[in-house]
Scaffold this active site. Structure first.
Site, PDB file in Angstrom:
ATOM      1  N   ARG A  70      11.833  14.720 -30.477  1.00  0.00           N
ATOM      2  CA  ARG A  70      12.067  13.636 -31.439  1.00  0.00           C
ATOM      3  C   ARG A  70      11.499  13.953 -32.815  1.00  0.00           C
ATOM      4  O   ARG A  70      12.131  13.701 -33.832  1.00  0.00           O
ATOM      5  CB  ARG A  70      11.417  12.345 -30.932  1.00  0.00           C
ATOM      6  N   ASP A 124       4.746  13.335 -19.234  1.00  0.00           N
ATOM      7  CA  ASP A 124       4.487  12.565 -20.455  1.00  0.00           C
ATOM      8  C   ASP A 124       5.694  11.841 -21.028  1.00  0.00           C
ATOM      9  O   ASP A 124       5.742  11.551 -22.220  1.00  0.00           O
ATOM     10  CB  ASP A 124       3.938  13.521 -21.520  1.00  0.00           C
ATOM     11  N   HIS A 147      20.948  20.254 -25.850  1.00  0.00           N
ATOM     12  CA  HIS A 147      20.538  18.978 -25.249  1.00  0.00           C
ATOM     13  C   HIS A 147      21.582  17.910 -25.590  1.00  0.00           C
ATOM     14  O   HIS A 147      22.173  17.941 -26.672  1.00  0.00           O
ATOM     15  CB  HIS A 147      19.171  18.616 -25.848  1.00  0.00           C
ATOM     16  N   HIS A 158      14.852  20.053 -28.968  1.00  0.00           N
ATOM     17  CA  HIS A 158      15.274  18.656 -28.806  1.00  0.00           C
ATOM     18  C   HIS A 158      14.242  17.616 -29.227  1.00  0.00           C
ATOM     19  O   HIS A 158      14.561  16.439 -29.286  1.00  0.00           O
ATOM     20  CB  HIS A 158      15.608  18.380 -27.328  1.00  0.00           C
ATOM     21  N   GLU A 175       4.992  11.785 -26.656  1.00  0.00           N
ATOM     22  CA  GLU A 175       4.458  12.346 -25.397  1.00  0.00           C
ATOM     23  C   GLU A 175       2.938  12.396 -25.356  1.00  0.00           C
ATOM     24  O   GLU A 175       2.341  12.173 -24.306  1.00  0.00           O
ATOM     25  CB  GLU A 175       5.040  13.740 -25.157  1.00  0.00           C
ATOM     26  N   GLU A 183       0.584  17.062 -13.430  1.00  0.00           N
ATOM     27  CA  GLU A 183       0.518  17.659 -14.774  1.00  0.00           C
ATOM     28  C   GLU A 183      -0.357  16.796 -15.692  1.00  0.00           C
ATOM     29  O   GLU A 183      -0.011  16.470 -16.817  1.00  0.00           O
ATOM     30  CB  GLU A 183       1.916  17.865 -15.374  1.00  0.00           C
TER      31      GLU A 183
HETATM   32  C1  UD1 Z   1      13.104  12.814 -23.205  1.00  0.00           C
HETATM   33  C2  UD1 Z   1      11.570  12.659 -23.210  1.00  0.00           C
HETATM   34  C3  UD1 Z   1      10.913  13.957 -23.671  1.00  0.00           C
HETATM   35  C4  UD1 Z   1      11.409  15.138 -22.858  1.00  0.00           C
HETATM   36  C5  UD1 Z   1      12.924  15.175 -22.860  1.00  0.00           C
HETATM   37  C6  UD1 Z   1      13.383  16.264 -21.933  1.00  0.00           C
HETATM   38  C7  UD1 Z   1      10.683  10.448 -23.829  1.00  0.00           C
HETATM   39  C8  UD1 Z   1      10.286   9.552 -24.929  1.00  0.00           C
HETATM   40  N1  UD1 Z   1      11.206  11.631 -24.188  1.00  0.00           N
HETATM   41  O1  UD1 Z   1      13.512  12.993 -24.543  1.00  0.00           O
HETATM   42  O2  UD1 Z   1       9.515  13.841 -23.518  1.00  0.00           O
HETATM   43  O3  UD1 Z   1      10.926  16.317 -23.458  1.00  0.00           O
HETATM   44  O4  UD1 Z   1      13.442  13.921 -22.391  1.00  0.00           O
HETATM   45  O5  UD1 Z   1      14.672  16.680 -22.189  1.00  0.00           O
HETATM   46  O6  UD1 Z   1      10.548  10.102 -22.681  1.00  0.00           O
HETATM   47  N2  UD1 Z   1      21.444  12.013 -23.118  1.00  0.00           N
HETATM   48  C9  UD1 Z   1      22.647  12.048 -22.442  1.00  0.00           C
HETATM   49  N3  UD1 Z   1      22.645  12.541 -21.172  1.00  0.00           N
HETATM   50  C10 UD1 Z   1      21.547  13.024 -20.556  1.00  0.00           C
HETATM   51  C11 UD1 Z   1      20.332  13.009 -21.263  1.00  0.00           C
HETATM   52  C12 UD1 Z   1      20.295  12.477 -22.537  1.00  0.00           C
HETATM   53  O7  UD1 Z   1      23.672  11.635 -22.951  1.00  0.00           O
HETATM   54  O8  UD1 Z   1      21.622  13.472 -19.404  1.00  0.00           O
HETATM   55  C13 UD1 Z   1      21.428  11.463 -24.498  1.00  0.00           C
HETATM   56  C14 UD1 Z   1      21.566   9.929 -24.503  1.00  0.00           C
HETATM   57  O9  UD1 Z   1      22.322   9.577 -25.614  1.00  0.00           O
HETATM   58  C15 UD1 Z   1      20.122   9.467 -24.687  1.00  0.00           C
HETATM   59  C16 UD1 Z   1      19.591  10.566 -25.601  1.00  0.00           C
HETATM   60  O10 UD1 Z   1      20.173  11.764 -25.101  1.00  0.00           O
HETATM   61  O11 UD1 Z   1      20.069   8.176 -25.284  1.00  0.00           O
HETATM   62  C17 UD1 Z   1      18.103  10.702 -25.679  1.00  0.00           C
HETATM   63  O12 UD1 Z   1      17.515  10.715 -24.371  1.00  0.00           O
HETATM   64  P1  UD1 Z   1      15.983  10.236 -24.202  1.00  0.00           P
HETATM   65  O13 UD1 Z   1      15.580  10.396 -22.783  1.00  0.00           O
HETATM   66  O14 UD1 Z   1      15.782   8.924 -24.816  1.00  0.00           O
HETATM   67  O15 UD1 Z   1      15.175  11.253 -25.106  1.00  0.00           O
HETATM   68  P2  UD1 Z   1      15.012  12.826 -25.021  1.00  0.00           P
HETATM   69  O16 UD1 Z   1      15.036  13.341 -26.419  1.00  0.00           O
HETATM   70  O17 UD1 Z   1      15.956  13.389 -24.031  1.00  0.00           O
HETATM   71  N1  UDP Z   2      16.268  23.725 -18.688  1.00  0.00           N
HETATM   72  C1  UDP Z   2      17.430  23.631 -17.949  1.00  0.00           C
HETATM   73  N2  UDP Z   2      18.630  23.752 -18.614  1.00  0.00           N
HETATM   74  C2  UDP Z   2      18.706  23.950 -19.946  1.00  0.00           C
HETATM   75  C3  UDP Z   2      17.494  24.010 -20.699  1.00  0.00           C
HETATM   76  C4  UDP Z   2      16.290  23.874 -20.035  1.00  0.00           C
HETATM   77  O1  UDP Z   2      17.406  23.477 -16.733  1.00  0.00           O
HETATM   78  O2  UDP Z   2      19.810  24.054 -20.469  1.00  0.00           O
HETATM   79  C5  UDP Z   2      14.973  23.562 -17.963  1.00  0.00           C
HETATM   80  C6  UDP Z   2      13.894  24.579 -18.252  1.00  0.00           C
HETATM   81  O3  UDP Z   2      13.962  25.661 -17.346  1.00  0.00           O
HETATM   82  C7  UDP Z   2      12.623  23.761 -18.062  1.00  0.00           C
HETATM   83  C8  UDP Z   2      13.032  22.342 -18.406  1.00  0.00           C
HETATM   84  O4  UDP Z   2      14.454  22.329 -18.386  1.00  0.00           O
HETATM   85  O5  UDP Z   2      12.236  23.764 -16.700  1.00  0.00           O
HETATM   86  C9  UDP Z   2      12.536  21.907 -19.754  1.00  0.00           C
HETATM   87  O6  UDP Z   2      13.079  20.676 -20.048  1.00  0.00           O
HETATM   88  P1  UDP Z   2      13.224  20.096 -21.506  1.00  0.00           P
HETATM   89  O7  UDP Z   2      13.141  21.201 -22.487  1.00  0.00           O
HETATM   90  O8  UDP Z   2      14.422  19.209 -21.520  1.00  0.00           O
HETATM   91  O9  UDP Z   2      11.960  19.126 -21.616  1.00  0.00           O
HETATM   92  P2  UDP Z   2      10.412  19.347 -21.912  1.00  0.00           P
HETATM   93  O10 UDP Z   2       9.900  20.378 -20.979  1.00  0.00           O
HETATM   94  O11 UDP Z   2      10.293  19.732 -23.339  1.00  0.00           O
HETATM   95  O12 UDP Z   2       9.807  18.014 -21.690  1.00  0.00           O
END
Ligand code: UD1
Ligand code: UDP
Length: 373
Positions: free
Chosen positions: A211, A99, A242, A209, A135, A121
């Protein structure tokens, strides 16, 4: 029969964790499948951790992540870049997961190129447009664009039927998260953060984490955790934060002066599974963590008002507690102080499959293309 050309597309940590087992399964079936791995890198470091852990080498890497990226930025970049790659490689089927905004944008690109789309999924629902945001609508719109639906449970299949998706295109497969979890938990696990938690202390593992939780809700949850630690000296928190700047800021502002809260970098998935297995309980707003904890028999306080994972609530492992300060504090104290409640939530029961979801998905794809020919 010719080999089936399968393109998998993903961009964030959780998608990678749940698509990696499928890619590995295709590597075991090279007589039947040609695999094309596309990463958008909506996440960069957190995606690379997973690629490294599972030894997955992408064929295409869009490298789109930037600080402050908006949903529009992700959508437009993925849509454009996906279109070129689809045109160049002409896959038989494109598989997306879950999602995220990568998922939706890649699905739209597949549809515009009239390519068969499979949703791994599929069918998870809260029916609440803004929870989780974005999502819930990402997955509903992806299901509207899909041809094959890989639903993890009977409940998710029912959700798809309610929306009139054709029954013969829906397959109950289990969740590939459980495929990934099968081999990761080790009894001799060591990690430096465990050395910082004195023996006999109860460790709560935290992730947060989403939004819709950023801002006030996140601050009040963190404050509740901090206040519980003041009155329960035998409790420590380990929190791999995160990399989202909004989350980093809130976590460090509230917890930096708190010796029993260990803020660490995001863990690689093997370490995270092992720390989950070593925790007393887990507090999270993550989707994936809600699927993994029931197999580990770890109670989870879910820091959200809704969940698309009702199977874990029915199994007794998950409790939806939301983000209100008093509620979070009381639920934490309850789980820490009431052995009966703790015992009831600690039964290992896994509603998300037997760890063979990837095999079922590839079997269903094989059948689909056999019938088409
Ligand atoms: C995204 C997904 C969310 C998922 C989450 C998993 C969308 C809208 N959201 O949210 O569904 O649950 O990922 O973790 O698709 N960043 C880094 N390095 C990284 C990752 C993120 O610096 O490796 C920082 C960046 O500044 C980036 C910000 O995190 O702009 C947000 O990342 P983004 O993918 O936009 O949103 P998430 O909150 O991670
Ligand atoms: N996870 C990870 N490292 C961490 C925290 C979570 O590998 O420090 C794994 C966790 O086991 C799960 C997945 O990340 O499989 C969940 O991802 P996240 O919470 O970022 O996203 P969501 O599932 O909410 O979309």
């Amino acid at each position: 029969m010719n080999k089936i050309k399968v393109m998998t597309v993903f961009g964030t940590r959780p998608e990678a964790i749940k698509m990696a087992p499928l890619i590995k399964e295709m590597e075991r079936r090279t007589d039947n499948f040609t695999s094309i791995t596309v990463v958008t890198a909506q996440h960069r470091e957190m995606l690379d951790q997973v690629l490294h852990s599972f030894n997955v080498q992408p064929d295409y890497d869009f490298n789109i992540m930037h600080q402050g990226q908006t949903l529009n930025d992700i959508t437009t970049e993925v849509l454009q870049k996906m279109t070129s790659v689809i045109q160049a490689t002409q896959p038989d089927i494109i598989l997306v997961h879950g999602d995220t905004t990568t998922t939706l944008a890649a699905s739209l690109a597949a549809f515009y190129q009239r390519k068969t789309l499979g949703h791994v999924e599929a069918g998870l629902r809260t029916w609440n447009k803004y929870s989780p945001y974005p999502e819930e609508m990402n997955r509903q719109m992806t299901d509207n664009l899909s041809d094959l639906y890989f639903a993890p449970t009977e409940q998710s299949r029912q959700n798809l039927l309610l929306e009139n998706h054709p029954a013969k295109q829906i397959f109950i497969t289990g969740n590939t998260a459980i495929d990934a979890l099968k081999d990761t938990v080790k009894s001799n696990f060591q990690h430096e953060v465990l050395d910082q938690v004195p023996a006999g202390q109860r460790m709560i593992l935290v992730t947060m984490h989403r939004r819709e939780n950023q801002g006030k809700r996140m601050y009040q949850v963190f404050q509740a955790m901090k206040d519980v630690l003041l009155v329960r000296p035998d409790v420590e928190i380990v929190y791999p934060v995160h990399l989202s700047p909004a989350v980093q800021k809130a976590a460090h502002e509230v917890f930096d002066d708190c010796a029993r809260v260990h803020l660490i970098e995001p863990l690689d998935v093997i370490d995270f599974h092992n720390l989950s297995a070593r925790s007393y309980f887990i507090m999270t707003d993550s989707g994936g963590v809600q699927e993994e904890a029931p197999s580990l028999g770890k109670p989870v306080l879910v820091l959200r008002d809704t969940t698309e994972r009702p199977e874990g609530v029915a199994a007794g492992t998950l409790k939806l507690v939301g983000t209100d300060y008093d509620r979070v504090k009381n639920e934490m104290l309850n789980l820490l102080d009431d052995p009966t409640e703790y015992q009831q939530m600690s039964q290992a029961s896994n509603p998300y499959g037997d760890g063979h979801a990837s095999q079922r998905i590839l079997d269903a794809i094989t059948e689909f293309f056999k019938e088409k020919k």
